[in-house]
Every structure is written in structure tokens, then in C-alpha cells.
Design a protein around this motif. Structure first.
Motif, PDB file in Angstrom:
ATOM      1  N   UNK A 146       0.841  -1.217   0.000  1.00  0.00           N
ATOM      2  CA  UNK A 146       0.000   0.000   0.000  1.00  0.00           C
ATOM      3  C   UNK A 146       0.865   1.251   0.000  1.00  0.00           C
ATOM      4  N   UNK A 147       1.892   1.238   0.853  1.00  0.00           N
ATOM      5  CA  UNK A 147       2.769   2.425   0.943  1.00  0.00           C
ATOM      6  C   UNK A 147       3.453   2.683  -0.409  1.00  0.00           C
ATOM      7  N   UNK A 148       4.017   1.626  -1.001  1.00  0.00           N
ATOM      8  CA  UNK A 148       4.723   1.811  -2.272  1.00  0.00           C
ATOM      9  C   UNK A 148       3.762   2.138  -3.418  1.00  0.00           C
ATOM     10  N   UNK A 149       2.530   1.646  -3.310  1.00  0.00           N
ATOM     11  CA  UNK A 149       1.505   1.969  -4.319  1.00  0.00           C
ATOM     12  C   UNK A 149       1.223   3.460  -4.307  1.00  0.00           C
ATOM     13  N   UNK A 150       1.233   4.052  -3.124  1.00  0.00           N
ATOM     14  CA  UNK A 150       0.949   5.501  -3.021  1.00  0.00           C
ATOM     15  C   UNK A 150       2.119   6.326  -3.562  1.00  0.00           C
ATOM     16  N   UNK A 151       3.340   5.843  -3.329  1.00  0.00           N
ATOM     17  CA  UNK A 151       4.500   6.549  -3.911  1.00  0.00           C
ATOM     18  C   UNK A 151       4.406   6.495  -5.441  1.00  0.00           C
ATOM     19  N   UNK A 152       4.039   5.322  -5.947  1.00  0.00           N
ATOM     20  CA  UNK A 152       3.880   5.177  -7.406  1.00  0.00           C
ATOM     21  C   UNK A 152       2.815   6.144  -7.923  1.00  0.00           C
ATOM     22  N   UNK A 153       1.696   6.221  -7.202  1.00  0.00           N
ATOM     23  CA  UNK A 153       0.608   7.115  -7.616  1.00  0.00           C
ATOM     24  C   UNK A 153       1.125   8.551  -7.754  1.00  0.00           C
ATOM     25  N   UNK A 154       1.926   8.993  -6.769  1.00  0.00           N
ATOM     26  CA  UNK A 154       2.427  10.373  -6.830  1.00  0.00           C
ATOM     27  C   UNK A 154       3.361  10.572  -8.029  1.00  0.00           C
ATOM     28  N   UNK A 155       4.177   9.539  -8.299  1.00  0.00           N
ATOM     29  CA  UNK A 155       5.096   9.661  -9.446  1.00  0.00           C
ATOM     30  C   UNK A 155       4.291   9.745 -10.741  1.00  0.00           C
ATOM     31  N   UNK A 156       3.235   8.926 -10.821  1.00  0.00           N
ATOM     32  CA  UNK A 156       2.407   8.942 -12.031  1.00  0.00           C
ATOM     33  C   UNK A 156       1.650  10.255 -12.150  1.00  0.00           C
ATOM     34  N   UNK A 157       1.238  10.800 -10.993  1.00  0.00           N
ATOM     35  CA  UNK A 157       0.494  12.072 -11.017  1.00  0.00           C
ATOM     36  C   UNK A 157       1.334  13.167 -11.697  1.00  0.00           C
ATOM     37  N   UNK A 158       2.638  13.144 -11.396  1.00  0.00           N
ATOM     38  CA  UNK A 158       3.525  14.148 -12.006  1.00  0.00           C
ATOM     39  C   UNK A 158       3.654  13.965 -13.513  1.00  0.00           C
ATOM     40  N   UNK A 159       3.337  12.771 -13.986  1.00  0.00           N
ATOM     41  CA  UNK A 159       3.505  12.503 -15.422  1.00  0.00           C
ATOM     42  C   UNK A 159       2.182  12.558 -16.185  1.00  0.00           C
ATOM     43  N   UNK A 160       1.087  12.754 -15.433  1.00  0.00           N
ATOM     44  CA  UNK A 160      -0.241  12.721 -16.071  1.00  0.00           C
ATOM     45  C   UNK A 160      -0.540  14.069 -16.717  1.00  0.00           C
ATOM     46  N   UNK A 161       0.159  14.354 -17.822  1.00  0.00           N
ATOM     47  CA  UNK A 161       0.012  15.684 -18.442  1.00  0.00           C
ATOM     48  C   UNK A 161      -0.341  15.577 -19.921  1.00  0.00           C
ATOM     49  N   UNK A 162      -0.885  14.424 -20.316  1.00  0.00           N
ATOM     50  CA  UNK A 162      -1.286  14.265 -21.723  1.00  0.00           C
ATOM     51  C   UNK A 162      -0.205  13.654 -22.601  1.00  0.00           C
ATOM     52  N   UNK A 163       1.031  13.591 -22.099  1.00  0.00           N
ATOM     53  CA  UNK A 163       2.100  12.971 -22.911  1.00  0.00           C
ATOM     54  C   UNK A 163       2.105  11.459 -22.670  1.00  0.00           C
ATOM     55  N   UNK A 164       2.620  10.698 -23.656  1.00  0.00           N
ATOM     56  CA  UNK A 164       2.694   9.240 -23.443  1.00  0.00           C
ATOM     57  C   UNK A 164       3.702   8.886 -22.346  1.00  0.00           C
ATOM     58  N   UNK A 189     -16.337  -0.786  -2.409  1.00  0.00           N
ATOM     59  CA  UNK A 189     -15.518  -1.217  -1.258  1.00  0.00           C
ATOM     60  C   UNK A 189     -15.094  -0.026  -0.394  1.00  0.00           C
ATOM     61  N   UNK A 190     -14.628   1.043  -1.036  1.00  0.00           N
ATOM     62  CA  UNK A 190     -14.022   2.153  -0.276  1.00  0.00           C
ATOM     63  C   UNK A 190     -14.983   3.310  -0.010  1.00  0.00           C
ATOM     64  N   UNK A 191     -16.147   3.315  -0.643  1.00  0.00           N
ATOM     65  CA  UNK A 191     -17.027   4.478  -0.516  1.00  0.00           C
ATOM     66  C   UNK A 191     -16.309   5.683  -1.092  1.00  0.00           C
ATOM     67  N   UNK A 192     -16.314   6.804  -0.314  1.00  0.00           N
ATOM     68  CA  UNK A 192     -15.637   8.007  -0.818  1.00  0.00           C
ATOM     69  C   UNK A 192     -14.196   8.115  -0.323  1.00  0.00           C
ATOM     70  N   UNK A 193     -13.805   7.181   0.542  1.00  0.00           N
ATOM     71  CA  UNK A 193     -12.484   7.303   1.160  1.00  0.00           C
ATOM     72  C   UNK A 193     -11.439   6.504   0.377  1.00  0.00           C
ATOM     73  N   UNK A 194     -10.993   7.082  -0.728  1.00  0.00           N
ATOM     74  CA  UNK A 194     -10.021   6.376  -1.570  1.00  0.00           C
ATOM     75  C   UNK A 194      -8.609   6.391  -0.989  1.00  0.00           C
ATOM     76  N   UNK A 195      -8.423   7.152   0.063  1.00  0.00           N
ATOM     77  CA  UNK A 195      -7.085   7.256   0.645  1.00  0.00           C
ATOM     78  C   UNK A 195      -6.793   6.060   1.564  1.00  0.00           C
ATOM     79  N   UNK A 196      -7.891   5.437   2.044  1.00  0.00           N
ATOM     80  CA  UNK A 196      -7.749   4.336   3.003  1.00  0.00           C
ATOM     81  C   UNK A 196      -7.097   3.113   2.326  1.00  0.00           C
TER      82      UNK A 196
END
Ligand code: HEM
Length: 491
Positions: free
Chosen positions: A144-162, A337-344
Motif C-alpha cells: 500500500x505504501x509503495x503503491x501511493x508513492x507510485x501514484x504520486x510519481x504517475x500524477x507528475x507525469x499525467x500531463x497528456x504525454x505518453x 468497497x471504499x465508498x468516498x475514502x479512496x485514501x484508506x
């Protein structure tokens, strides 16, 4: 005169080679292309890695599911025939791996993947409890912890480029496996330039290259090439890191006066060093394992548990990019499963509620099995499903083409997770984790990691197609020469 002698000698060698191949061909009833003297059918397989799987398919189709081919005088039988594959995988004595596994031995020694005979049997038995769900649950917070780090890295790349997701996911998978198997973090996602991360890449690349390229494969040639020095340097880094971790944990156990696993090994291993503790404290045939054997097992699990899950995840993200409807169904399941709490973080039992995600993973591993081919040595004459397999044959078991066979799956190239819904299929038609005594010991670990990571991605991003198909090649794992590209949009 000399020319005449050379010419006659050459003809004699060619004739002898040809006669021996013709004699050998009669030992099996599995047909195949007529081999040439000296080279056998080597010329057919001397192709680019992206052509290799296509050539296998062509030969398998042409000769009815399985084909005998010769590389020089060595006999190989390629097969995508599910009956033959089932017979081999379920056999309790055809357990020896093929020649190509030797190229990872400098790194892994005789760990579980590469060992044979009594050593494999004893280690498989004592390592199996390490993948009991009691122990796997220890790893959930890590994923879970490493999944969240990955999410942040992907967030920085989510700008329309491949985005080529393979190398990004690879670092997350490396963090997952080092933390769970070694009990320490190498922070690969934060420090992708670390010498440990680079050494893993170098070793994977060199072993794959030797598997593909018969000219650099033999030790006598390889040892003369600059790759040997690169390999030695990488091995030094990898082995010393593993030894350091083992020694540190041994010291901790000594200081805490823990000398055995206690009455119930599964329950006694509820800590983040579970895997290492099992190796350090368990006894095999009344003796503790040597430091070198422990090192080999830790390296084996590090290796097997990182590139495989990376490929599994990256191709799944690719499949999703082409199927918005499937993403939405996963998203709905996550909301339920998570309702509105996607951070959990999900609990272990919530992962089991992600039933649709299970189907999605299964379908993407059908189309893109992380391990496309495996090998087996046939060490006695044997008849399986009407195929006569002589002693000394190397089997090349082709999961990739079998799982794309139109006789087993309707519209086999379509990505349709629902095809696994309520249908009771022959389990040997889906072999992403292999089957039988040498199946993947890390299957539950991998599925848990994949679910946590995919859940994190789908909850946070819409995955859009970039429109470039992966150019698939069979290395140690299923690789794509042009990367695995998608476009991400934050939700
Ligand atoms: C999507 C992920 C994975 C896939 C598709 C996969 C697939 C496979 C396959 C096909 C084999 C059989 C190899 C052969 O016969 O040569 C295998 C063996 C093995 N796998 Fe996995 N694997 C995955 C993840 C993992 C993980 C996460 C671990 C450990 C943490 C692991 C550890 C092993 C080991 C140690 C073996 C050798 C077992 C033996 O020979 O007894 N795998 N895997």
C-alpha cells in the motif's frame, strides 16, 4: 593435395552430422523441419527477439501443436499443446529445468528456481509456509505504501504525454519485493540511480541477452567479452547487499536470543522479517541453512518477484488503456468497497472482494503472460499424450502461444475479462503461474501486489490509449521493445 584432404574431411563431417541428425529424428514421433548438417535448424531461430514468438507459433502450427528442432545437434521440442504441457507439468519426476536457466545461476546459484533433485524438494517444502496468508498479510502495508508513492510519481507525469509505464512500475515492484523479502527498503522509487537498482538491471539484461544470443551464450566466449566485467561488478553489488542484510538480521536475532521458529512457524513469523527469519531459523534435515544457501534463496525471490510482477502490471495497464468500459467496472467495484475514502488502505479481506479485478488480471496474464516460455529437461525416455519424448530432449513450453490459441479461447486476441466469469475451463488452458510441483510459489504474493497497485492506479487515473502496440519479445520475461505506453488523466 591438402585442398583435396580438407574437402574430403569436410564432406565426411557434413555426412556424419547429417546421418546422426537423421538417426536422432527417428527417436521421436514429434515432427519438425528437416535439420541441416552442423547447424540443425538454428537458422530458423536466429531472429530478432520480437520475431521469436512468431517463429515458435509458425512451427507449432505447421507441425500440429509441437515441433522438434535441432540447434546444432541439440534436440528441442517446442510445444503449445495443452495435453502435452499438462502431462509434463504434473509429472512428479520431470522437474529439471533447461540449459538457459544456467545464465541466471551466477546471480541466483542453486536457489528454488534453478535447483533440482533433493535440494529443490527440501527447500520447496520448507519455503512453502512463507507464502501462507498469515505471512502475506505482513506485506500488505508495504504494497500500500509503495503503491501511493507510485501514484504520486504517475500524477507528475499525467500531463497528456505518453508514459512508458514499465520502468516506473519496475521501481515500485523492486521496492515491494526488497522490503517484503529482505525486510529492508532500497527506496528504488526515490533513488532510481542507486547502484543496487542499476545492478539488478545489468544482471537481468545480461542473462536475457545470453538466452537470446547463442554466440555469446557459452562461458568460453562470454568470459572474453566486456559483459563479463559488467556482470562481475553487478554481482558484487547484489551479493554484498544481500549478505549485509542477512548478517544484520542474524545479529538482531542473536541479540534477542531467538534461535528457533517456535512451535507454530506460520504464526511465529508475523513480522516484517518473516521470510528472512524462516531462512535463518528453519532446519532442513536437522541442520540450519548455510549462509550461501540463504543468500541464493533471497536473491532468487528478489529476482523472480520483481520483473514478473512488473510485466504483469504494465501489460494490464496497457490492456486497460484500450478498454474504458473495463476501467469503469473496476472503478465501480472500488467505490463499492471504499465508498468516498479512496485514501484508506484496503484490508486483506477487501482484496478478496475485488472479484472483477481478479478477472481483469487473469485475462491480461492470458494475453501477456509475464513468463512466456519455460524449459524442462527430459531425463528419461517418456511417452506423454501420444508424444514420444526421448531422454536428452529440452522442452520449450510455450505458454504465450497456447494462451492465444483459437481452439481454447474464442476470439483469442480480444481482451475480455468476462470470459473467465462463470465458465469452468480446463485449468491447464491458463498457465501464467505454471502448474504442478514447480508452479510459481509466489502466486498469491504477486496477485496481492498486483491488486493493491492496480486499485491505486484505477482509483486515481483514467488510462487512455497512446495507440502504439507493444513489440513483444521473449526474454526471461515478456518484454516490449518499444516500451508499454499509455496516457494518464487524473480523475
Ligand atoms: C505476475 C507475477 C508472476 C508470474 C506470472 C510468475 C510466473 C512464474 C512461472 C511461470 C514459474 C515457473 C517457472 C519455471 O518453471 O521455470 C514461476 C516460478 C517461480 N516463481 Fe513466480 N511468477 C510471478 C511472481 C512471483 C513472485 C512475486 C515471486 C516471489 C516473491 C515468485 C517466485 C517464484 C519462484 C521462487 C519460482 C520457482 C519455483 C520452483 O521452481 O519451485 N514469482 N513463476
Amino acid at each position: 593435395m591438402i585442398l583435396i584432404i580438407v574437402f574430403v574431411a569436410l564432406i565426411a563431417v557434413l555426412l556424419l552430422s547429417w546421418l546422426s541428425l537423421m538417426w536422432d529424428k527417428r527417436l521421436t514421433n514429434v515432427k519438425g523441419p528437416t535439420p541441416f548438417p552442423i547447424i540443425g535448424s538454428g537458422h530458423l531461430l536466429a531472429v530478432d527477439s520480437t520475431e521469436f514468438l512468431k517463429v515458435l507459433k509458425r512451427l507449432e502450427v505447421e507441425y500440429g501443436g509441437s515441433a522438434t528442432i535441432y540447434l546444432s545437434s541439440m534436440r528441442y521440442i517446442l510445444t503449445a499443446n495443452p495435453k502435452l504441457i499438462e502431462g509434463i507439468l504434473t509429472s512428479t519426476d520431470l522437474l529439471a529445468k533447461g540449459y538457459s536457466y544456467n545464465f541466471i545461476k551466477p546471480w541466483l546459484g542453486n536457489g528454488l528456481l534453478t535447483s533440482e533433485g533433493s535440494r529443490w524438494k527440501a527447500h520447496r517444502k520448507f519455503l512453502t509456509p512463507a507464502f501462507h496468508f498469515n505471512i502475506l498479510q505482513n506485506f500488505l502495508p508495504i504494497f500500500c505504501k509503495n503503491g501511493k508513492v507510485l501514484r504520486e510519481k504517475l500524477r507528475n507525469l499525467a500531463n497528456g504525454s505518453p508514459i512508458n509505464v514499465f520502468p516506473i512500475i519496475a521501481l515500485a515492484a523492486l521496492d515491494n519485493v526488497t522490503e517484503s523479502i529482505m525486510g529492508v527498503s532500497v527506496n528504488a522509487q526515490e533513488d532510481s540511480e542507486s547502484e543496487f537498482v542499476k545492478a539488478v538491471e545489468v544482471m537481468s539484461r545480461i542473462a536475457s541477452m545470453r538466452m537470446r544470443n547463442p554466440f555469446v551464450a557459452p562461458d568460453v566466449v562470454f568470459n572474453l567479452l566486456p559483459y563479463k566485467a559488467d556482470q562481475d561488478k553487478a554481482l558484487d553489488i547484489l551479493h554484498s547487499q544481500t549478505r549485509k542484510v542477512i548478517n544484520a538480521r542474524r545479529e538482531e536475532l542473536k541479540n534477542s536470543e531467538i534461535t528457533d521458529l517456535g512451535a507454530d512457524a506460520e504464526i511465529g513469523l508475523k513480522n516484517k522479517h518473516a521470510f528472512l527469519d524462516l531462512l535463518l531459523l528453519a532446519e532442513v534435515d536437522g541442520k540450519k541453512l548455510s549462509d550461501e544457501h540463504i543468500r541464493e534463496e533471497v536473491d532468487t525471490f528478489m529476482f523472480e518477484g520483481h520483473d514478473t510482477t512488473t510485466a504483469g502490471l504494465a501489460y494490464c495497464v496497457y490492456c486497460l488503456s484500450n478498454h474504458e468500459d473495463v476501467q469503469e467496472k473496476i472503478f465501480d467495484e472500488q467505490k463499492a468497497i471504499f465508498g468516498d475514502d479512496f485514501e484508506r488502505n484496503p484490508t486483506y479481506s477487501e482484496l478478496h472482494q475485488m472479484k472483477y479485478l481478479d478477472l481483469v488480471i487473469k485475462e491480461s496474464l492470458r494475453l501477456f503472460p509475464s513468463v512466456p516460455l519455460i524449459g524442462r529437461e527430459i531425463d528419461r525416455d517418456v511417452d506423454i499424450a501420444g508424444h514420444r519424448l526421448p531422454k536428452g530432449t529440452t522442452m520449450v513450453i510455450d505458454f504465450f502461444n497456447m494462451q492465444r490459441n483459437a481452439e481454447l479461447y474464442e476470439d483469442p486476441l480480444e481482451f475480455r475479462p468476462d470470459r473467465f466469469g462463470n465458465i469452468n475451463r480446463n485449468p491447464f488452458f491458463w498457465l501464467a503461474f505454471s502448474a504442478g510441483p514447480r508452479n510459481c510459489i509466489g502466486q498469491k504474493f504477486a496477485l496481492m501486489e498486483m491488486k493493491v497497485t492496480l486499485s491505486e492506479i484505477v482509483k486515481n487515473f483514467k488510462i487512455l490509449p497512446y495507440g502504439e502496440e507493444p513489440e513483444l519479445g521473449a526474454d526471461l520475461i515478456l518484454r516490449s521493445r518499444n516500451g508499454i505506453k499509455v496516457i494518464l488523466e487524473t480523475r
